[in-house]
Design an enzyme around this catalytic site. Structure first.
Site, PDB file in Angstrom:
ATOM      1  N   GLY A   9     -50.203 -51.828 -13.346  1.00 21.00           N
ATOM      2  CA  GLY A   9     -49.007 -51.387 -14.073  1.00 21.00           C
ATOM      3  C   GLY A   9     -48.300 -50.262 -13.332  1.00 21.00           C
ATOM      4  O   GLY A   9     -47.717 -49.373 -13.946  1.00 21.00           O
ATOM      5  N   SER A  11     -45.642 -50.466 -11.605  1.00 18.37           N
ATOM      6  CA  SER A  11     -44.201 -50.697 -11.419  1.00 18.37           C
ATOM      7  C   SER A  11     -43.376 -50.062 -12.525  1.00 18.37           C
ATOM      8  O   SER A  11     -42.154 -50.151 -12.521  1.00 18.37           O
ATOM      9  CB  SER A  11     -43.918 -52.202 -11.366  1.00 18.37           C
ATOM     10  OG  SER A  11     -44.328 -52.813 -12.581  1.00 18.37           O
ATOM     11  N   ASN A  82     -46.866 -52.068 -25.824  1.00 11.69           N
ATOM     12  CA  ASN A  82     -46.943 -52.707 -27.133  1.00 11.69           C
ATOM     13  C   ASN A  82     -46.324 -54.093 -27.054  1.00 11.69           C
ATOM     14  O   ASN A  82     -45.099 -54.248 -27.151  1.00 11.69           O
ATOM     15  CB  ASN A  82     -46.229 -51.852 -28.189  1.00 11.69           C
ATOM     16  CG  ASN A  82     -46.460 -52.409 -29.578  1.00 11.69           C
ATOM     17  OD1 ASN A  82     -47.025 -53.495 -29.739  1.00 11.69           O
ATOM     18  ND2 ASN A  82     -46.020 -51.682 -30.575  1.00 11.69           N
ATOM     19  N   SER A 135     -53.264 -44.254 -25.880  1.00  9.14           N
ATOM     20  CA  SER A 135     -51.996 -43.935 -26.546  1.00  9.14           C
ATOM     21  C   SER A 135     -52.267 -43.088 -27.782  1.00  9.14           C
ATOM     22  O   SER A 135     -53.314 -43.242 -28.433  1.00  9.14           O
ATOM     23  CB  SER A 135     -51.279 -45.210 -26.982  1.00  9.14           C
ATOM     24  OG  SER A 135     -50.196 -44.901 -27.844  1.00  9.14           O
ATOM     25  N   TYR A 145     -51.514 -52.744 -31.492  1.00  5.77           N
ATOM     26  CA  TYR A 145     -51.420 -51.906 -30.286  1.00  5.77           C
ATOM     27  C   TYR A 145     -52.323 -50.668 -30.415  1.00  5.77           C
ATOM     28  O   TYR A 145     -53.111 -50.354 -29.523  1.00  5.77           O
ATOM     29  CB  TYR A 145     -49.962 -51.495 -30.060  1.00  5.77           C
ATOM     30  CG  TYR A 145     -49.760 -50.484 -28.959  1.00  5.77           C
ATOM     31  CD1 TYR A 145     -49.957 -50.834 -27.619  1.00  5.77           C
ATOM     32  CD2 TYR A 145     -49.374 -49.169 -29.238  1.00  5.77           C
ATOM     33  CE1 TYR A 145     -49.771 -49.913 -26.601  1.00  5.77           C
ATOM     34  CE2 TYR A 145     -49.180 -48.239 -28.227  1.00  5.77           C
ATOM     35  CZ  TYR A 145     -49.381 -48.615 -26.911  1.00  5.77           C
ATOM     36  OH  TYR A 145     -49.203 -47.697 -25.903  1.00  5.77           O
ATOM     37  N   ALA A 148     -55.939 -51.619 -30.189  1.00  9.88           N
ATOM     38  CA  ALA A 148     -56.317 -51.975 -28.813  1.00  9.88           C
ATOM     39  C   ALA A 148     -56.534 -50.708 -27.981  1.00  9.88           C
ATOM     40  O   ALA A 148     -57.497 -50.607 -27.213  1.00  9.88           O
ATOM     41  CB  ALA A 148     -55.234 -52.853 -28.182  1.00  9.88           C
ATOM     42  N   LYS A 149     -55.659 -49.719 -28.147  1.00  6.73           N
ATOM     43  CA  LYS A 149     -55.810 -48.471 -27.386  1.00  6.73           C
ATOM     44  C   LYS A 149     -57.024 -47.672 -27.885  1.00  6.73           C
ATOM     45  O   LYS A 149     -57.691 -46.986 -27.099  1.00  6.73           O
ATOM     46  CB  LYS A 149     -54.531 -47.640 -27.478  1.00  6.73           C
ATOM     47  CG  LYS A 149     -53.338 -48.234 -26.718  1.00  6.73           C
ATOM     48  CD  LYS A 149     -53.578 -48.336 -25.221  1.00  6.73           C
ATOM     49  CE  LYS A 149     -52.277 -48.505 -24.444  1.00  6.73           C
ATOM     50  NZ  LYS A 149     -52.506 -48.683 -22.979  1.00  6.73           N
ATOM     51  N   ILE A 178     -43.372 -40.608 -24.280  1.00  2.00           N
ATOM     52  CA  ILE A 178     -42.957 -40.311 -22.904  1.00  2.00           C
ATOM     53  C   ILE A 178     -41.625 -40.993 -22.654  1.00  2.00           C
ATOM     54  O   ILE A 178     -41.534 -42.236 -22.766  1.00  2.00           O
ATOM     55  CB  ILE A 178     -44.002 -40.821 -21.873  1.00  2.00           C
ATOM     56  CG1 ILE A 178     -45.428 -40.345 -22.217  1.00  2.00           C
ATOM     57  CG2 ILE A 178     -43.602 -40.395 -20.458  1.00  2.00           C
ATOM     58  CD1 ILE A 178     -45.662 -38.850 -22.188  1.00  2.00           C
TER      59      ILE A 178
HETATM   60  N1  LIG Z   1     -44.048 -44.457 -22.688  1.00  2.00           N
HETATM   61  C1  LIG Z   1     -44.714 -44.036 -23.758  1.00  2.00           C
HETATM   62  O1  LIG Z   1     -44.151 -43.383 -24.663  1.00  2.00           O
HETATM   63  C2  LIG Z   1     -46.198 -44.345 -23.862  1.00  2.00           C
HETATM   64  C3  LIG Z   1     -46.915 -43.763 -24.933  1.00  2.00           C
HETATM   65  C4  LIG Z   1     -48.274 -44.016 -25.066  1.00  2.00           C
HETATM   66  C5  LIG Z   1     -48.910 -44.838 -24.149  1.00  2.00           C
HETATM   67  N2  LIG Z   1     -48.196 -45.406 -23.126  1.00  2.00           N
HETATM   68  C6  LIG Z   1     -48.937 -46.267 -22.194  1.00  2.00           C
HETATM   69  O2  LIG Z   1     -48.656 -45.883 -20.875  1.00  2.00           O
HETATM   70  C7  LIG Z   1     -48.854 -46.992 -19.990  1.00  2.00           C
HETATM   71  C8  LIG Z   1     -47.682 -47.096 -19.015  1.00  2.00           C
HETATM   72  O3  LIG Z   1     -46.515 -47.478 -19.755  1.00  2.00           O
HETATM   73  P1  LIG Z   1     -45.044 -46.888 -19.438  1.00  2.00           P
HETATM   74  O4  LIG Z   1     -44.704 -45.984 -20.552  1.00  2.00           O
HETATM   75  O5  LIG Z   1     -44.963 -46.387 -18.050  1.00  2.00           O
HETATM   76  O6  LIG Z   1     -44.177 -48.197 -19.666  1.00  2.00           O
HETATM   77  P2  LIG Z   1     -43.466 -49.186 -18.608  1.00  2.00           P
HETATM   78  O7  LIG Z   1     -42.431 -48.420 -17.840  1.00  2.00           O
HETATM   79  O8  LIG Z   1     -43.030 -50.348 -19.416  1.00  2.00           O
HETATM   80  O9  LIG Z   1     -44.634 -49.639 -17.607  1.00  2.00           O
HETATM   81  C9  LIG Z   1     -45.631 -50.551 -18.020  1.00  2.00           C
HETATM   82  C10 LIG Z   1     -46.344 -51.134 -16.809  1.00  2.00           C
HETATM   83  O10 LIG Z   1     -47.363 -52.038 -17.257  1.00  2.00           O
HETATM   84  C11 LIG Z   1     -47.053 -53.397 -16.871  1.00  2.00           C
HETATM   85  N3  LIG Z   1     -47.312 -54.299 -18.015  1.00  2.00           N
HETATM   86  C12 LIG Z   1     -48.277 -55.244 -18.081  1.00  2.00           C
HETATM   87  N4  LIG Z   1     -48.285 -55.867 -19.257  1.00  2.00           N
HETATM   88  C13 LIG Z   1     -47.294 -55.326 -19.968  1.00  2.00           C
HETATM   89  C14 LIG Z   1     -46.793 -55.566 -21.275  1.00  2.00           C
HETATM   90  N5  LIG Z   1     -47.286 -56.534 -22.061  1.00  2.00           N
HETATM   91  N6  LIG Z   1     -45.768 -54.828 -21.736  1.00  2.00           N
HETATM   92  C15 LIG Z   1     -45.226 -53.870 -20.949  1.00  2.00           C
HETATM   93  N7  LIG Z   1     -45.651 -53.609 -19.663  1.00  2.00           N
HETATM   94  C16 LIG Z   1     -46.681 -54.330 -19.190  1.00  2.00           C
HETATM   95  C17 LIG Z   1     -45.586 -53.355 -16.424  1.00  2.00           C
HETATM   96  O11 LIG Z   1     -45.307 -54.281 -15.366  1.00  2.00           O
HETATM   97  P3  LIG Z   1     -45.166 -55.864 -15.639  1.00  2.00           P
HETATM   98  O12 LIG Z   1     -44.571 -56.028 -17.016  1.00  2.00           O
HETATM   99  O13 LIG Z   1     -44.314 -56.376 -14.533  1.00  2.00           O
HETATM  100  O14 LIG Z   1     -46.582 -56.386 -15.547  1.00  2.00           O
HETATM  101  C18 LIG Z   1     -45.416 -51.930 -15.913  1.00  2.00           C
HETATM  102  O15 LIG Z   1     -45.847 -51.806 -14.567  1.00  2.00           O
HETATM  103  C19 LIG Z   1     -49.067 -48.214 -20.897  1.00  2.00           C
HETATM  104  O16 LIG Z   1     -50.451 -48.523 -20.948  1.00  2.00           O
HETATM  105  C20 LIG Z   1     -48.558 -47.736 -22.259  1.00  2.00           C
HETATM  106  O17 LIG Z   1     -49.201 -48.413 -23.332  1.00  2.00           O
HETATM  107  C21 LIG Z   1     -46.873 -45.176 -22.970  1.00  2.00           C
END
Ligand SMILES: NC(=O)c1ccc[n+]([C@@H]2O[C@H](COP(=O)([O-])OP(=O)(O)OC[C@H]3O[C@@H](n4cnc5c(N)ncnc54)[C@H](OP(=O)(O)O)[C@@H]3O)[C@@H](O)[C@H]2O)c1
Length: 241
Positions: A9, A11, A82, A135, A145, A148-149, A178
């Site tokens: 992840g 990207s 999610n 999360s 979601y 799972a976390k 975030i």
């Molecule tokens: N942003 C927040 O507020 C927040 C809060 C709590 C936890 N998180 C966690 O932080 C981690 C990174 O997320 P991020 O905030 O950086 O979001 P993001 O910008 O959407 O990045 C998510 C990354 O995971 C990959 N991915 C694989 N399966 C996915 C799916 N079903 N849905 C979305 N993305 C998927 C995406 O690439 P591909 O889709 O191309 O595979 C991408 O590289 C995740 O595990 C998320 O649950 C984020």
């Protein structure tokens, strides 16, 4: 000595920032994503090496680990999100939809973490670090979601006990809200944003760098006695006391 770092992840918002920082400090970094276009665009910013991989698929994970080759020093299971985002708030869901939501979120966030970690652990040397990403949603666990976390956090603690004697640490970083990520798929309303910021003690949204720096610390030489923990990065929106 440069470390070999694998970020699933990588990207997206947080993963991309983490990859950029790891490259900056001299690590050799591989990032994965399912969407090749998004992955290629992200490595132009981070400088990491891209490998397209769906971490919920065992055969793709095996190919990934062969491609990375040899031992990984730091594994970060960032891939997730999610997968039920579009179905939130439905009053009378069809059971087929409920089943699909739970399966998809458990696959996306838990199964992916378990598969990639299992594939990498065998070759990991003493001094290695695994950092899973949870999360704040796990603290309420009212959705597929969040559950799972929560399971990712529980598995982190169990795995730490198993591999600790090998000199490997396993921790979970649990972000709150975030911004500048793809998590909300561009559909966060100003009202929801304000409520999320207001829930923090420092009255601001988190940034990808807030989470990335915490992961970097947990993977550093200074954190070798920290293992089996969930570390919260949420500005106080959830406290452990
Ligand atoms: N942003 C927040 O507020 C927040 C809060 C709590 C936890 N998180 C966690 O932080 C981690 C990174 O997320 P991020 O905030 O950086 O979001 P993001 O910008 O959407 O990045 C998510 C990354 O995971 C990959 N991915 C694989 N399966 C996915 C799916 N079903 N849905 C979305 N993305 C998927 C995406 O690439 P591909 O889709 O191309 O595979 C991408 O590289 C995740 O595990 C998320 O649950 C984020």
């Amino acid at each position: 000595m440069p470390r070999d770092v694998l970020i699933t992840g990588g990207s997206g918002g947080i993963g991309q920032e983490l990859a950029r920082r790891c490259v900056e400090i001299g690590d050799r970094v591989v990032v994965t994503g399912r969407d090749e276009g998004r992955l290629v665009a992200s490595v132009e910013r981070s400088g990491a090496r891209p490998v397209v991989c769906d971490p919920t698929r065992p055969e793709e994970v095996e190919t990934l680990v062969r491609d990375v080759g040899g031992s990984v020093d730091v594994l970060v299971n960032m891939s997730g999100g999610n997968a039920d985002f579009d179905r939130q708030g439905v009053d009378h869901p069809r059971l087929d939809d409920v089943a699909d939501a739970w399966r998809t979120n458990l696959d996306t966030n838990l199964r992916s973490t378990v598969l990639v970690t299992t594939a990498v652990l065998g070759e990991m040397r003493p001094g290695g670090a695994v950092v899973n990403v949870g999360s704040i949603g796990a603290e309420y666990a009212s959705t597929s979601y969040g559950v799972a976390k929560a399971a990712v956090q529980a598995w982190t603690a169990g795995l730490s006990r198993e591999v600790g004697p090998r000199g490997i640490t396993v921790n979970c970083v649990s972000p709150g809200y975030i911004e500048d990520t793809g998590y909300f798929k561009g559909r966060l309303t100003p009202q929801r944003h304000a409520a999320l910021v207001n829930a923090t003690h420092d009255k601001r949204a988190g940034l990808p760098a807030d989470v990335a720096e915490t992961v970097l610390f947990l993977a550093s030489a200074g954190a070798r006695h920290i293992t089996g923990q969930t570390v919260h990065v949420n500005g106080g929106a959830f406290t452990t006391r």
